[in-house]
Design a protein around this motif. Structure first.
Motif, short mmCIF file in Angstrom:
data_model
loop_
_atom_site.label_atom_id
_atom_site.label_comp_id
_atom_site.label_asym_id
_atom_site.label_seq_id
_atom_site.Cartn_x
_atom_site.Cartn_y
_atom_site.Cartn_z
N ASP A 39 30.19 -5.63 -15.59
CA ASP A 39 28.61 -6.00 -16.79
C ASP A 39 28.70 -5.47 -17.38
O ASP A 39 28.02 -6.21 -18.39
N ALA A 40 29.00 -4.43 -17.82
CA ALA A 40 29.17 -3.47 -19.34
C ALA A 40 29.97 -4.29 -20.54
O ALA A 40 30.03 -5.03 -21.06
N THR A 41 31.05 -5.38 -19.83
CA THR A 41 32.22 -6.13 -20.46
C THR A 41 31.32 -7.87 -21.00
O THR A 41 31.50 -7.51 -22.04
N ALA A 42 30.43 -8.52 -19.85
CA ALA A 42 29.91 -9.15 -20.28
C ALA A 42 28.83 -8.60 -21.20
O ALA A 42 28.62 -10.10 -22.62
N LEU A 72 36.70 -11.28 -14.68
CA LEU A 72 35.14 -12.03 -14.32
C LEU A 72 33.67 -11.48 -15.16
O LEU A 72 32.83 -12.12 -15.63
N GLY A 73 34.23 -10.66 -16.63
CA GLY A 73 33.30 -10.50 -17.61
C GLY A 73 33.45 -11.20 -18.30
O GLY A 73 32.02 -11.82 -19.20
N VAL A 74 34.11 -11.88 -18.79
CA VAL A 74 34.14 -12.90 -19.50
C VAL A 74 33.26 -14.24 -18.70
O VAL A 74 32.67 -14.88 -19.22
N TRP A 75 34.30 -14.53 -17.34
CA TRP A 75 33.09 -15.22 -17.05
C TRP A 75 31.37 -15.52 -16.60
O TRP A 75 30.40 -16.01 -16.58
N ARG A 76 31.05 -13.64 -16.86
CA ARG A 76 29.49 -13.57 -16.72
C ARG A 76 29.19 -14.13 -17.76
O ARG A 76 28.16 -14.41 -17.73
N ALA A 77 30.15 -13.59 -18.99
CA ALA A 77 29.60 -13.95 -20.22
C ALA A 77 29.08 -15.28 -20.60
O ALA A 77 28.79 -15.26 -21.61
N ASN A 78 29.39 -16.51 -19.51
CA ASN A 78 29.60 -17.93 -19.69
C ASN A 78 30.39 -18.04 -20.39
O ASN A 78 30.00 -19.18 -21.96
N GLU A 128 38.65 -0.63 -22.08
CA GLU A 128 38.81 0.31 -21.68
C GLU A 128 37.02 1.09 -22.51
O GLU A 128 36.27 1.97 -22.27
N GLN A 129 36.94 0.12 -23.91
CA GLN A 129 35.56 1.02 -24.96
C GLN A 129 34.12 0.21 -24.70
O GLN A 129 33.32 0.34 -24.55
N THR A 130 34.81 -0.75 -23.83
CA THR A 130 33.05 -1.52 -23.61
C THR A 130 32.25 -0.51 -22.39
O THR A 130 31.23 -1.22 -21.96
N VAL A 131 33.12 -0.22 -21.56
CA VAL A 131 32.36 0.91 -20.56
C VAL A 131 31.07 1.88 -20.96
O VAL A 131 32.02 2.26 -22.52
N GLY A 132 29.59 1.55 -21.10
CA GLY A 132 28.92 2.13 -22.00
C GLY A 132 28.57 1.83 -23.49
O GLY A 132 27.75 2.61 -23.94
N ALA A 133 28.55 0.70 -24.33
CA ALA A 133 28.29 0.34 -25.12
C ALA A 133 27.52 -0.63 -24.51
O ALA A 133 27.18 -0.93 -23.62
N SER A 134 26.68 -0.16 -25.84
CA SER A 134 25.51 -0.70 -25.96
C SER A 134 25.87 -2.41 -26.00
O SER A 134 26.98 -2.54 -27.52
#
Length: 599
Positions: A39-42, A72-78, A128-134
């Motif tokens: 979710d954070a990556t998406a 999975l993050g790429v797919w969730r971001a459509n 690794e830096q996408t976790v917690g990124a706004s």
């Protein structure tokens, strides 16, 4: 509305959030933790790239949990998942990026600088830096029927650069539905992810176990120490299901036949694919592996979404001394046709080109309508489209498909598709090369290798610069093991290169001498292991491993035998770094001395 595969996986985070999803580097991620990272990556992707349909996002990572999170993050971001292998040369990256025009590059900390040096026309994100990124921008809504692109997977090009195969979400869902029988997985099962990311098989290895709610165990570097270490890792991780390249399954069969290993009792199902399984290996497998371990032969191509036919080995049937394992029968929604040159069905038992249809067939090749029209053709029976595989098969009266050969020059090198013309195109770019022809040859080790014949514009000795040039442009498995210089390239009356005469040409015999024994006979022992693994009679202590036809698989074989013989711990990396018997002997001596001094 079609449920996409990443939505099926995400559902486990709701129903079983604490269930184990991925084991990587000695650490477990639960389905709940995996979903949060995805979710954070998406969110990060959606907030930093322009919203449009079918936005390609290139992903390059090492083998580990972040590779799955990225997918999975790429797919969730459509967006469209565009996997490329770690270590892809910069020139090849630039060529692919120039055609794909990615909206972003998603990578890990080990690859970020390599990618920044290769491309500067889109954001480069460190996963690794996408976790917690706004990130709060929402992804565009998905197509409810699943016709949007899910993946763009690159294969070797038949007439030049690599080709991007366009696979939609409907095809991925169809794959999961089709391959349920071989993957008889439950929540308590553990499936191994063996292959490198960047190829179609890595997608299948991820989504099938996770869609079933099973645990995915990422392979560590233990395989680099050889088959015995690899099998011990399977036992330690209680792996129940394996999906292996046929070439690595061959290595396991060799060790089983030597009596040096046994398949761990936890393993219940083994799937192999990528190239033909030999009758000798199948005979060994049946002799040393219990009957309750299923062996599945899986066949398919990137253009048909990985797996199209399957075959469960029936031990009641004798081993075919000429064919080994059949390709099997089509998966439930797959249609197959064995056709002649005029696209007419051939009678049962006769050879023809295998053409595959059904919802798993790809849309075509990215930005290449000409190649798409040649390979994706109307079904002569009027049932949509067929993909022309180029594989020649025969279908027996029972419906089983048997591999016969290729209709073109395409080959499988350690499970990867290679079109020699793409390698020839890279050779032609070198200023010293006037003509080039690349053919396949069975190496002394029994594996298929590439041989490049070149006619040069100068008489200067040495081809090291040409080999280095190729390594900067092609993946490692596409760089020929052997490069032979010809004064004149053989040609046919029409002026084209006579490929057949080069294919039949015997390899140039190297000047071989017998190694002299070092202290304690280590030289002789290492030389015996070296020659046995490479399938040669003898060699000089300073002969180069790669020049003798060595590759990653024979390197693992050598590492395993040396570790067994001398009680040391070396792996593939040391074999590739040392490259000669002399250097490996010195390494073994140092390791044994260090062990003695440490006791």
């Amino acid at each position: 509305m079609l449920e996409r595969v990443h939505q099926t996986i995400a559902a486990h985070a709701v129903t079983r959030p604490d269930a184990k999803a991925i084991a990587s580097r000695g650490r477990w991620l639960t389905y709940g933790e995996l979903d949060a990272l995805v979710d954070a990556t998406a969110e990060t992707l959606s907030s930093c790239i322009e919203h449009s349909e079918e936005r390609p996002v290139v992903v390059i990572t090492g083998r580990g949990e972040w590779a799955v999170v990225a997918m999975l993050g790429v797919w969730r971001a459509n967006s469209v998942y565009v996997p490329l292998a770690e270590g892809t040369p910069r020139e090849r990256l630039r060529e692919i990026f120039g055609r794909v025009r990615p909206a972003a590059l998603l990578t890990d900390r080990n690859n970020v600088e390599h990618l920044k040096g290769a491309w500067s026309e889109c954001p480069v994100l460190e996963i690794e830096q996408t976790v917690g990124a706004s990130g709060s921008a929402a992804a565009p809504p998905p197509d409810p029927q699943g016709y949007q692109l899910a993946c763009l997977v690159h294969t070797s090009g038949s007439s030049g650069p690599s080709k991007g195969v366009m696979i939609d979400h409907r095809a991925l869902r169809n794959l999961v539905t089709n391959v349920t029988e071989p993957y008889t997985l439950g929540a308590a099962d553990r499936a191994l992810h063996f292959g490198a990311f960047g190829w179609d098989s890595s997608i299948e290895e991820v989504i099938l176990p996770l869609c079933k709610g099973a645990s995915l165990v990422m392979r560590t570097d233990e395989a680099d120490y050889g088959v015995p270490h690899f099998l011990r890792e399977l036992a330690d991780q209680s792996v129940t299901h394996l999906y292996l390249p046929t070439s690595y399954w061959h290595e396991i069969c060799l060790e089983l036949g030597r009596g040096s290993v046994r398949l761990p009792s936890c393993v219940r199902s083994v799937l192999i694919g990528g190239e033909a399984a030999s009758p000798a290996d199948l005979t060994t497998w049946r002799e040393y592996v219990p009957e309750d371990v299923d062996l599945w032969n899986c066949y398919g191509l990137t253009e048909t979404c990985v797996t199209s036919t399957v075959h469960l080995d029936d031990r009641k049937s004798p081993v075919d001394p000429l064919g080994g394992l059949p390709l099997g029968t089509p998966c439930p929604s797959v249609t197959v046709a064995v056709l002649d040159d005029a696209m007419r069905r051939v009678p049962a038992g006769e050879a023809g080109e295998l053409c595959i249809g059904g919802p798993g067939v790809a849309r075509g090749y990215w930005g290449d309508p000409g190649a798409t029209a040649l390979s994706f053709v109307p079904d002569p029976d009027g049932h949509g489209r067929l993909y022309r595989t180029g594989d020649l098969v025969r279908q027996d009266p029972s419906g089983l498909l048997h591999f016969v050969g290729r209709a073109d020059r395409q080959a499988k090198i350690r499970g990867f598709r290679v079109n020699p013309s793409e390698v020839e195109g890279a050779l032609a770019l070198h200023p010293r090369v006037r003509k080039a022809c690349v053919v396949t040859r069975t190496e002394p080790s029994g594996l298929t290798g590439l041989v490049a014949f070149v006619e040069l514009v100068d008489e200067r000795d040495g081809t090291e610069d040409i080999t280095a040039f190729l390594k900067g442009r092609l993946p490692e498995f596409m760089v020929p093991n052997t490069l032979e210089v010809l004064s004149d390239m053989p040609v046919l009356p029409n002026g084209k290169i006579d490929v057949s005469s080069l294919t039949d040409r015997q390899p140039a015999a190297p000047a071989l001498t017998t190694a002299s024994a070092g202290p304690g006979g280590t030289d002789d022992s290492v030389q015996a292991i070296w020659c046995q693994a490479l399938g040669i009679a003898t060699c000089d202590p300073d002969d180069d491993f790669l020049a003798l036809g060595g590759n990653s698989l024979s390197g693992m074989r050598i590492a395993a035998r040396i570790n067994e013989t001398f009680g040391v711990e070396i792996r593939l990396r040391e074999i590739l770094d040392c490259r000669t018997i002399s250097a490996i002997t010195d390494l073994v001596t140092r390791l044994r001395t260090a062990d003695v001094q440490g006791t």
